[in-house]
Design an enzyme around this catalytic site. Structure first.
Site, PDB file in Angstrom:
ATOM      1  N   ASN A 127     -34.268   1.054  46.611  1.00 12.83           N
ATOM      2  CA  ASN A 127     -34.282   0.226  47.825  1.00 12.83           C
ATOM      3  C   ASN A 127     -35.177  -1.009  47.722  1.00 12.83           C
ATOM      4  O   ASN A 127     -34.925  -2.015  48.382  1.00 12.83           O
ATOM      5  CB  ASN A 127     -34.633   1.066  49.061  1.00 12.83           C
ATOM      6  CG  ASN A 127     -35.950   1.786  48.952  1.00 12.83           C
ATOM      7  OD1 ASN A 127     -36.464   2.029  47.864  1.00 12.83           O
ATOM      8  ND2 ASN A 127     -36.513   2.149  50.094  1.00 12.83           N
ATOM      9  N   LYS A 150     -38.409   5.129  34.609  1.00 15.57           N
ATOM     10  CA  LYS A 150     -37.040   5.583  34.836  1.00 15.57           C
ATOM     11  C   LYS A 150     -36.645   5.052  36.203  1.00 15.57           C
ATOM     12  O   LYS A 150     -37.122   5.528  37.230  1.00 15.57           O
ATOM     13  CB  LYS A 150     -36.917   7.109  34.834  1.00 15.57           C
ATOM     14  CG  LYS A 150     -35.470   7.569  35.058  1.00 15.57           C
ATOM     15  CD  LYS A 150     -35.366   8.964  35.621  1.00 15.57           C
ATOM     16  CE  LYS A 150     -33.917   9.355  35.881  1.00 15.57           C
ATOM     17  NZ  LYS A 150     -33.212   8.446  36.841  1.00 15.57           N
ATOM     18  N   GLY A 202     -39.251   8.708  46.106  1.00 15.27           N
ATOM     19  CA  GLY A 202     -37.895   9.226  46.235  1.00 15.27           C
ATOM     20  C   GLY A 202     -37.811  10.306  47.293  1.00 15.27           C
ATOM     21  O   GLY A 202     -38.617  10.355  48.230  1.00 15.27           O
ATOM     22  N   GLU A 224     -44.467   9.516  46.752  1.00 16.78           N
ATOM     23  CA  GLU A 224     -44.170   8.858  48.029  1.00 16.78           C
ATOM     24  C   GLU A 224     -42.745   9.235  48.377  1.00 16.78           C
ATOM     25  O   GLU A 224     -41.799   8.803  47.725  1.00 16.78           O
ATOM     26  CB  GLU A 224     -44.346   7.339  47.903  1.00 16.78           C
ATOM     27  CG  GLU A 224     -44.491   6.643  49.250  1.00 16.78           C
ATOM     28  CD  GLU A 224     -43.179   6.142  49.811  1.00 16.78           C
ATOM     29  OE1 GLU A 224     -42.561   6.909  50.595  1.00 16.78           O
ATOM     30  OE2 GLU A 224     -42.773   5.031  49.486  1.00 16.78           O
ATOM     31  N   LEU A 225     -42.595  10.065  49.431  1.00 17.98           N
ATOM     32  CA  LEU A 225     -41.328  10.757  49.652  1.00 17.98           C
ATOM     33  C   LEU A 225     -40.656  10.418  50.978  1.00 17.98           C
ATOM     34  O   LEU A 225     -39.867  11.191  51.493  1.00 17.98           O
ATOM     35  CB  LEU A 225     -41.559  12.272  49.554  1.00 17.98           C
ATOM     36  CG  LEU A 225     -42.273  12.737  48.279  1.00 17.98           C
ATOM     37  CD1 LEU A 225     -42.500  14.238  48.313  1.00 17.98           C
ATOM     38  CD2 LEU A 225     -41.496  12.335  47.036  1.00 17.98           C
ATOM     39  N   CYS A 258     -38.423   3.389  53.719  1.00 14.66           N
ATOM     40  CA  CYS A 258     -39.204   4.599  54.015  1.00 14.66           C
ATOM     41  C   CYS A 258     -40.101   4.415  55.231  1.00 14.66           C
ATOM     42  O   CYS A 258     -40.266   5.331  56.038  1.00 14.66           O
ATOM     43  CB  CYS A 258     -40.054   4.981  52.808  1.00 14.66           C
ATOM     44  SG  CYS A 258     -39.103   5.425  51.342  1.00 14.66           S
ATOM     45  N   GLU A 351     -35.124  12.386  57.918  1.00 11.34           N
ATOM     46  CA  GLU A 351     -35.155  10.952  57.644  1.00 11.34           C
ATOM     47  C   GLU A 351     -33.725  10.429  57.624  1.00 11.34           C
ATOM     48  O   GLU A 351     -32.914  10.837  56.790  1.00 11.34           O
ATOM     49  CB  GLU A 351     -35.838  10.656  56.314  1.00 11.34           C
ATOM     50  CG  GLU A 351     -35.915   9.157  56.045  1.00 11.34           C
ATOM     51  CD  GLU A 351     -36.721   8.811  54.809  1.00 11.34           C
ATOM     52  OE1 GLU A 351     -37.385   7.763  54.814  1.00 11.34           O
ATOM     53  OE2 GLU A 351     -36.688   9.582  53.840  1.00 11.34           O
TER      54      GLU A 351
END
Length: 446
Positions: A127, A150, A202, A224-225, A258, A351
């Protein structure tokens, strides 16, 4: 094989082959040698490279922005802004790392010194394909670590372009390395001795899997989710300013952010005003070609996300939400949607990654913070009020990693960024973030 596809035209962009396991191992072994050379290069030389990197990024701003928009559908004006913001990150850490790495004196006999540790492996999302990568990578590189990437498959072209920036700016080989790999190869990287840290942005599922691997091999990790960030409008807020900020936060990047304002709490007596305000804003929005500078909402980044988004909206309505506007797929777009949602709606704990505005009316401020904290996530919250002291008191009670008063939640190079609960753990950015993957060595002199 990775095939990148333009989410607006649905046409293939390019194909990429995965590294074989042997090729990957050669890259990792070579990175180990590169780290030994990079960590002893004087900081002044690293600063000169940082200045060159920033200059080169801005020179290629249009090219990079078009690549972002073509691969993941972000409106071109927002892609240009992402490139510019990323350049400020490079500038900040180029000019401030020397201060951050100074020894810290504890008493007359003891000081702490900071040292690089090896490679940091970043698993990054689509994003913000430029910003997210530099957010984890550049501070670490300035501090003497090297970085392995990655990237999300649909922005592989962005990953290739980022590596080329480092090469063309004059960085030594494999200080930054893009690895085109498949998911099963992640463990091969994490367990390699050169890797001393893992940084992932992710989903909660991906974060849990990567954290388990990092723990298995005793590698430090930062996750960071995502989140279900709240925007709280108190009775005395400047409503037009607050609602505009919440709207821009929720619709930026087609709602795929996010830290977007996913739960907008408004006093019940202001509900009608908020509905009318958002309805007009939605009516004025321009959906369209991401490369058109007038476009404000682009396509959803992957076609497979559309039915997921549709199901979430339908479930929210089934659980009592009132649909005001939108609520349908208009491929490759999702209609900007406005819902009025009761605070007990279970979908508020999920979310929703798209342009879906959820207004939650409240009557009792005494229960408001409990409602805000009633989430599995804890990334950020914005509070809007003229009473700053009251906002500071509320901020202490909110269970998140970032509280913003009279401003939208954002990430900034100067400030540590990261969440709690299912939003993850650890910090990126600022002095705190830069030191995450360093060895804080205690030195005592008798």
């Amino acid at each position: 094989m990775i095939i990148t596809t333009n989410p607006y035209t649905l046409k293939e962009i390019k194909q990429y082959s995965f590294l074989t396991n042997d090729e990957l191992n050669l890259q990792l072994n070579s990175a180990q040698k590169s780290y030994k050379e990079w960590k002893v290069i004087p900081l002044k030389d690293k600063e000169l490279l940082g200045l060159k990197l920033k200059e080169l990024m801005l020179t290629r701003k249009e090219e990079l922005a078009h690549l972002i928009s073509n691969e993941m559908g972000k409106p071109i004006t927002q892609s240009l802004a992402e490139v510019e913001k990323t350049s400020t990150l490079i500038d900040y850490f180029t000019h401030n790392t020397s201060n951050f790495l100074k020894n810290q004196t504890l008493d007359d006999y003891t000081y702490v010194s900071y040292h690089s540790t090896g490679a940091v492996f970043g698993i990054m999302p689509w994003n913000f394909p430029l910003w997210q990568v530099f957010r984890f990578a550049f501070p670490n590189i300035m501090a003497g670590n090297i970085c392995l990437l990655k990237h999300a498959p649909n922005v592989t072209g962005c990953a290739v372009a980022i590596q080329q920036l480092f090469i063309d700016a004059g960085y030594p080989k494999q200080v930054f390395t893009n690895l085109i790999i498949d998911i099963p190869q992640v463990e091969q990287i994490i367990k390699h001795p050169i890797v001393q840290g893992v940084c992932l942005t992710g989903s909660t599922k991906a974060g849990s899997s990567v954290a388990a691997l990092a723990g298995k091999y005793l590698k430090k990790s930062v996750l960071e989710l995502g989140g279900t960030d709240a925007s709280i409008l108190l009775e005395d807020a400047d409503f037009d300013t607050a609602l505009t900020s919440a709207f821009e936060s929720r619709t930026a990047n087609s709602g795929q952010v996010c830290i977007a304002a996913k739960r907008i709490f408004v006093p019940k007596n202001k509900l009608a005003y908020a509905i009318d305000f958002f309805k007009q804003k939605i009516a004025d929005l321009k959906h369209g070609n991401p490369l058109d500078s007038n476009t404000q909402i682009g396509p959803i980044s992957k076609a497979e996300f559309l039915p997921v988004l549709q199901n979430q909206v339908e479930e929210t309505i089934k659980n009592g939400a009132e649909l005001i506007v939108g609520g349908k797929i208009n491929e490759p777009f999702y209609q900007t949607t406005l819902l009025v949602v009761n605070k007990e709606n279970p979908m508020l704990k999920e979310e929703i990654f798209g342009p879906v505005i959820c207004i939650i009316p409240y009557e009792n401020i005494d229960n408001l913070i409990d409602d805000v904290n009633n989430s599995d996530y804890g990334l950020g919250t914005a509070i809007w009020t003229k009473n700053i002291e009251k906002a500071k008191t509320l901020a202490k009670k909110i269970e998140v990693g970032y509280v913003s008063i009279n401003f939208k939640v954002t990430s900034d190079p100067k400030f540590p960024f990261g969440g709690i609960k299912k939003s993850g753990y650890g910090k990126e950015l600022g002095e705190h973030g830069l030191k995450t993957f360093l060895n804080a060595k205690t030195n005592t002199v008798a």
